[in-house]
Scaffold this active site. Sequence first.
Site, PDB file in Angstrom:
ATOM      1  N   GLN A  13       0.964  -1.433  -0.010  1.00 12.34           N
ATOM      2  CA  GLN A  13       0.263   0.423  -0.143  1.00 12.34           C
ATOM      3  C   GLN A  13       0.943   1.584   0.099  1.00 12.34           C
ATOM      4  OE1 GLN A  13      -3.270   0.059   2.906  1.00 12.34           O
ATOM      5  NE2 GLN A  13      -2.381  -1.637   3.638  1.00 12.34           N
ATOM      6  N   VAL A  14       1.815   2.098   1.069  1.00 10.74           N
ATOM      7  CA  VAL A  14       2.736   2.702   1.143  1.00 10.74           C
ATOM      8  C   VAL A  14       3.365   2.501  -0.526  1.00 10.74           C
ATOM      9  CG1 VAL A  14       4.065   3.981   2.967  1.00 10.74           C
ATOM     10  CG2 VAL A  14       2.268   2.871   3.221  1.00 10.74           C
ATOM     11  N   ASP A  41      14.133  -9.605  -2.725  1.00 11.07           N
ATOM     12  CA  ASP A  41      13.231 -10.240  -1.731  1.00 11.07           C
ATOM     13  C   ASP A  41      14.419 -10.544  -0.669  1.00 11.07           C
ATOM     14  OD1 ASP A  41      12.520 -12.263   0.333  1.00 11.07           O
ATOM     15  OD2 ASP A  41      11.785 -14.089  -1.159  1.00 11.07           O
ATOM     16  N   THR A  67       3.882  -7.942   7.329  1.00 10.31           N
ATOM     17  CA  THR A  67       2.553  -7.672   7.918  1.00 10.31           C
ATOM     18  C   THR A  67       1.102  -7.935   8.187  1.00 10.31           C
ATOM     19  OG1 THR A  67       2.095  -6.432   5.273  1.00 10.31           O
ATOM     20  CG2 THR A  67       2.949  -5.542   7.094  1.00 10.31           C
ATOM     21  N   THR A 106       5.059   1.024  13.582  1.00 15.96           N
ATOM     22  CA  THR A 106       3.600   0.249  13.696  1.00 15.96           C
ATOM     23  C   THR A 106       3.224   1.422  15.052  1.00 15.96           C
ATOM     24  OG1 THR A 106       1.923  -1.312  14.098  1.00 15.96           O
ATOM     25  CG2 THR A 106       4.441  -1.903  14.409  1.00 15.96           C
ATOM     26  N   ASP A 107       2.071   0.899  15.245  1.00 13.66           N
ATOM     27  CA  ASP A 107       1.655   1.361  16.621  1.00 13.66           C
ATOM     28  C   ASP A 107       1.024   0.245  17.979  1.00 13.66           C
ATOM     29  OD1 ASP A 107      -0.200   0.500  14.573  1.00 13.66           O
ATOM     30  OD2 ASP A 107      -1.793   0.441  15.511  1.00 13.66           O
ATOM     31  N   TYR A 130       4.227  -9.942  15.635  1.00 13.09           N
ATOM     32  CA  TYR A 130       4.840  -9.125  15.062  1.00 13.09           C
ATOM     33  C   TYR A 130       5.140  -7.212  15.556  1.00 13.09           C
ATOM     34  CZ  TYR A 130       3.004  -5.176  11.291  1.00 13.09           C
ATOM     35  OH  TYR A 130       2.650  -3.901  10.985  1.00 13.09           O
ATOM     36  N   LYS A 134       8.484  -5.772  14.341  1.00  8.41           N
ATOM     37  CA  LYS A 134       8.879  -3.966  14.217  1.00  8.41           C
ATOM     38  C   LYS A 134       9.946  -3.396  14.735  1.00  8.41           C
ATOM     39  CE  LYS A 134       6.978  -2.734  10.910  1.00  8.41           C
ATOM     40  NZ  LYS A 134       7.342  -2.030   9.792  1.00  8.41           N
ATOM     41  N   TRP A 155      -3.243   1.386  10.486  1.00  9.04           N
ATOM     42  CA  TRP A 155      -4.887   1.423  10.201  1.00  9.04           C
ATOM     43  C   TRP A 155      -4.579   2.110   9.173  1.00  9.04           C
ATOM     44  CZ3 TRP A 155      -9.303   2.258  14.142  1.00  9.04           C
ATOM     45  CH2 TRP A 155      -9.100   1.839  14.908  1.00  9.04           C
TER      46      TRP A 155
END
Length: 302
Positions: A13-14, A41, A67, A106-107, A130, A134, A155
């Site tokens: 997405q990003v 990879d 993710t 990430t949160d 996860y 991170k 999110w």
Amino acid sequence: MYKKILLTGVNGQVGHALQRFFASDALLSGLVTCLDRSQLDLTDQDAIRRVIQAVNPDLIINPAAYTAVDKAESEPELAYAVNATAPRILAEEAAKAGAKLIHFSTDYVYSGTKVGAYTEDDAPQPLSVYGKSKLAGEDAIRSVGLQHLIFRTSWVYGAYGKNFLKTILRLATERDQLRVVADQIGAPTSSHSIADAVLNVMVHWQNEVAGTYHMVNSGQTSWHGFATAIVEEYTRIQSSRRWPQLKVVPEDIHAITSEEFPTPVVRPANSTMDCTKLARDFSVNLPNWRDALITELQSLDK
Ligand SMILES: NC(=O)c1ccc[n+]([C@@H]2O[C@H](COP(=O)([O-])OP(=O)(O)OC[C@H]3O[C@@H](n4cnc5c(N)ncnc54)[C@H](OP(=O)(O)O)[C@@H]3O)[C@@H](O)[C@H]2O)c1
């Protein structure tokens, strides 16, 4: 300003949003080497070294990540390889090349038990593999001691990719009632807002500035509030487009507790993150989450 930029994970997405922003920027479009998983990879440590030495970038941007939050519990080695070991090698190679590194986190590095928004000074306490992987990636980058920025976001959704927005729109065309968790709060953050903020940060990035920053759309809501806003805004925009009609209206979206929707990994109840530091150091403010949602919905058929 930059001579060569290396961007990973361009099918995410990003990564995809960043690739699109770079492609439309006359100054930057020719400088970026965009790589998807088949071209780099991140579990292949030698490949990371080889690619960075060949491209010789002065900026590496790494939105690629493992993710799959629930699956990570049964694949910890893979999660750590992509989220912790790969960022360390990226940082080491960037340092050797004299390059800067922009990385995303990430949160989920927080437990979510704090009352009020997290600041970057709050102690991380990840609840999941996860989140731990991170955080290990963040720590690895910090330990290398290169010029870096780590952006913790939350999110993430957008017109491109698999995400909550897409899931709610699909379910809302298939079902006539939805049940969505209302006791987890955070900031839905569009991939478009993140890409826009990163490009602005790149312009304002002074050499003496480095560190960890929150980067989320402003405001806060629950997953239930987000789902309701998606249906409301889609329905409003849809009347002027040839989009499929939804079966649900906002009143058909029922608030439930996390206990009523058990998942293998316990999500942080409070994912709200204060972005004052980002605004102070870079004069970058992300839009309100609902305005960002409208922008993202308007790009659905582009
Ligand atoms: N999604 C969220 O809600 C969220 C929330 C907070 C923070 N973040 C963080 O924000 C960043 C961007 O997330 P996102 O939403 O853009 O994630 P995403 O849509 O899941 O994309 C992740 C990308 O990483 C790639 N990838 C996975 N394993 C790889 C490997 N071994 N080698 C190379 N590439 C690999 C994937 O490749 P394929 O396309 O081939 O699978 C995918 O394109 C990540 O650091 C993430 O941890 C995300």
